[in-house]
Enzyme design. Structure first.
Site, PDB file in Angstrom:
ATOM      1  N   HIS A   1      18.511 -38.864 -20.235  1.00  0.00           N
ATOM      2  CA  HIS A   1      17.776 -40.122 -20.133  1.00  0.00           C
ATOM      3  C   HIS A   1      18.743 -41.241 -20.559  1.00  0.00           C
ATOM      4  CE1 HIS A   1      14.997 -43.268 -21.575  1.00  0.00           C
ATOM      5  NE2 HIS A   1      14.143 -42.768 -20.709  1.00  0.00           N
ATOM      6  N   ASP A  59      18.121 -34.957 -28.337  1.00  0.00           N
ATOM      7  CA  ASP A  59      17.086 -35.883 -27.886  1.00  0.00           C
ATOM      8  C   ASP A  59      15.832 -35.050 -27.632  1.00  0.00           C
ATOM      9  OD1 ASP A  59      15.360 -37.539 -26.566  1.00  0.00           O
ATOM     10  OD2 ASP A  59      16.717 -38.040 -24.908  1.00  0.00           O
ATOM     11  N   GLN A  98      11.172 -35.370 -25.020  1.00  0.00           N
ATOM     12  CA  GLN A  98      10.288 -34.603 -24.131  1.00  0.00           C
ATOM     13  C   GLN A  98       9.937 -33.237 -24.705  1.00  0.00           C
ATOM     14  OE1 GLN A  98       8.800 -35.905 -21.683  1.00  0.00           O
ATOM     15  NE2 GLN A  98      10.020 -37.750 -21.348  1.00  0.00           N
ATOM     16  N   CYS A 150      14.761 -43.638 -15.511  1.00  0.00           N
ATOM     17  CA  CYS A 150      15.818 -43.986 -16.478  1.00  0.00           C
ATOM     18  C   CYS A 150      16.819 -42.846 -16.610  1.00  0.00           C
ATOM     19  CB  CYS A 150      15.231 -44.360 -17.838  1.00  0.00           C
ATOM     20  SG  CYS A 150      14.145 -45.772 -17.728  1.00  0.00           S
ATOM     21  N   LYS A 160       4.616 -40.081 -26.902  1.00  0.00           N
ATOM     22  CA  LYS A 160       4.640 -38.985 -25.923  1.00  0.00           C
ATOM     23  C   LYS A 160       3.936 -37.745 -26.472  1.00  0.00           C
ATOM     24  CE  LYS A 160       9.060 -40.452 -23.927  1.00  0.00           C
ATOM     25  NZ  LYS A 160       8.672 -41.188 -22.725  1.00  0.00           N
TER      26      LYS A 160
END
Lengths: 408, 143
Positions: A122, A200, A203, A366, A226
């Site tokens: 991302h 990261d 998600q 993105c 999220k």
């Protein structure tokens, strides 16, 4: 897992009609729907207990501080970290920017050191590293994921004796490919113990149990919105040894120790990285969201999302007018990207919404370097969460057939 | 209600214009402007040959959704042989139309087929991409 009727009670938006059709919300990778309970918790805090934290000695201030620090403990417990290692930020993007800036400015990274990132990232885990490497004259290396699919052994070939930092997503926000982060960390540690590993988790954290001690990463970034929480609240987890070495990213109130015209010393962890009045409402909401997720069980959520993704992959592959991206196997979780051949994703998403009430995402998500690997500029993306079910996938497929009939 | 608008938005005329390649080409030595919709990655390059204040030739290249492609080719067809002043006036009315405001139907002419676009706020920028690029080409600092 609960029934769809029960989820409708928890998430009022699920009762909404879009052009006369029941809303099917398949844009969870962008943000998840809001549970009433989360918003009630935020309201109860804001209306009855709100004050600034860590400053005053009156009752409300004490309560607000308690709420905020309880939220921190809840987050720490959720990812198996120490409370001191949990820093509240605006979101995963700010967390990643904080790490990038701070490790560079603190000379933890030096000019000969290499940063290694991949083309599946991302932008929030791509652009900060690229820009930091420019500003501080650091070296950056890119691993190109062939066809947009991350390959661990290929990736490891890019690690050299100069690699000082690796930043990697745990789950692609475009293909839903689950990156074997635990194995990756072990293998990196075998190559060199001192490589700084940033994950990261924007998600991944909402969809599976995450244990930072077991994973042994040095940093983990994720967002509240999220995973059923409010927007504007995120988390940076960092190993204490690095957080202690790092210069703060933002300077101001609350993050200081002693200030004089001679200079300034900084507060202890985690406050050193939380300048200004924090987003207490967001922290309270995130804590409630975590409570809900834990009551359902992160293992159950992962199983549910995996099965639903496999079901969707099978159904989508039956539609011969679709081109599906990514590995398209059991390594995919909760996210699928595809295109209707010859049709722009914006047209697909718009028609799906208006004709069937199915909400999906279209665009480059993105992740422009990954779009380049696919040889496209944009895709349609569906992403599932705990309140989605097989019937939603069936409605998506019926909807896609309608769109195809309309535009072919 | 909105579904009727959707039918109009994806009418045969608009679909035909989106597929129409007549204006989709580069003109050498022409005035050029580039437009982008950053959120979706759509890009357009507009080519203009202006002589004696008249748009002699106008074409575009790039990629995008049906709405943006149809809008661009309809715009090129409509503006060919118009004066720069007329094109500027038309641009102003087109923007008003895209925002759901009162607009001069005579000036907008056949582009009125897009008059429902304001009902689809998420698609307005698809429709206006070519027009904003035109504004850049005529009034901006050109490439």
């Amino acid at each position: 897992m609960l029934s769809s009727k029960e989820y409708e009670e928890i998430f009022p938006a699920l009762k909404r009609k879009i052009n006369g059709h029941k809303l099917i919300y398949l844009d969870n990778a962008a943000t998840t729907l809001r549970p009433k309970e989360v918003m009630d918790a935020v309201n109860e805090y804001s209306l009855n207990h709100h004050a600034n934290v860590h400053r005053s000695t009156h009752t409300l201030a004490a309560e607000a501080t308690q709420y905020y620090e309880d939220a921190r403990s809840k987050v720490a417990n959720f990812i198996n970290a120490e409370a001191k290692e949990v820093i509240f930020t605006k979101g995963a993007t700010e967390s990643l920017n904080l790490i990038a800036y701070s490790v560079a400015v603190s000379n933890i990274l030096q000019s000969d050191d290499e940063i290694l990132i991949s083309t599946i990232e991302h932008h929030a885990n791509f652009v900060p590293w690229q820009q930091i490497s420019k500003i501080f004259n650091l070296k950056i290396k890119y691993y190109s994921a062939k066809n947009g699919i991350f390959d661990l052994s290929d990736f490891l070939k890019h690690v050299t004796n100069k690699t000082k930092l690796v930043s990697i997503t745990a789950l692609s926000n475009v293909t839903g490919q689950l990156i074997p982060v635990n194995t990756l960390v072990k293998q990196l540690r075998n190559i060199r113990q001192d490589i700084i590993i940033v994950v990261d988790g924007a998600q991944a954290v909402p969809h599976m149990p995450i244990d930072v001690k077991n994973m042994d990463c040095d940093f983990l970034a994720f967002s509240g919105h999220k995973m059923l929480g409010p927007t504007g609240i995120g988390v940076l987890y960092g190993k204490r040894k690095y957080l202690n070495m790092m210069t703060p990213f933002l300077f101001g109130g609350e993050m200081i120790d002693k200030v004089s015209t001679d200079g300034t010393t900084f507060n202890v962890l985690p406050y050193k990285f939380e300048a200004g009045t924090p987003n207490v409402d967001g922290a309270v909401g995130l804590a409630k969201a975590i409570e809900i997720l834990e009551s359902i069980g992160m293992d159950n959520i992962q199983d549910h999302d995996k099965q639903l993704t496999l079901y969707a992959l099978k159904k989508l592959k039956e539609l011969d007018f679709l081109e599906v991206f990514g590995p398209q196997d059991e390594t995919q979780q909760s996210i699928i990207s595809f295109n209707i051949k010859g049709v722009h994703p914006h047209d697909v998403a718009h028609l799906l919404n208006d004709l069937t009430g199915v909400a999906i995402r279209s665009g480059h998500h993105c992740a422009q370097p990954l779009m380049k690997e696919f040889g496209t500029t944009a895709t349609c993306r569906v992403s599932f969460y705990l309140y989605n079910e097989e019937e939603d996938v069936d409605k998506l497929c019926e909807g896609l057939k309608k769109v195809w009939e309309w535009l072919k | 209600m909105v579904e009727i608008g959707l039918e109009e938005l994806y009418s045969d005329i608009i679909l035909d214009y989106a597929k129409n390649e007549r204006y989709k080409k580069e003109i050498k030595n022409a005035k050029k402007a580039e437009g982008k919709n950053l959120s979706c990655g759509d890009e357009i390059t507009l080519y203009l040959k202006v002589e004696d204040n008249i748009i002699k030739e106008i074409t575009f290249t790039g990629h995008g959704c049906i709405i943006s492609q149809a809008s661009a080719s309809m715009m090129c067809e409509y503006l060919e042989r118009k004066t720069v002043d007329e094109a500027n006036k038309i641009f102003q009315e087109i923007i008003k139309m895209s925002q759901g405001k009162e607009f001069d139907k005579e000036l907008v002419d056949g582009i009125e087929i897009f008059s429902d676009i304001s009902k689809f706020p998420m698609r307005t920028k698809c429709f206006t991409l070519a027009w904003h690029t035109l504004d850049e080409a005529l009034n901006g600092e050109n490439v």
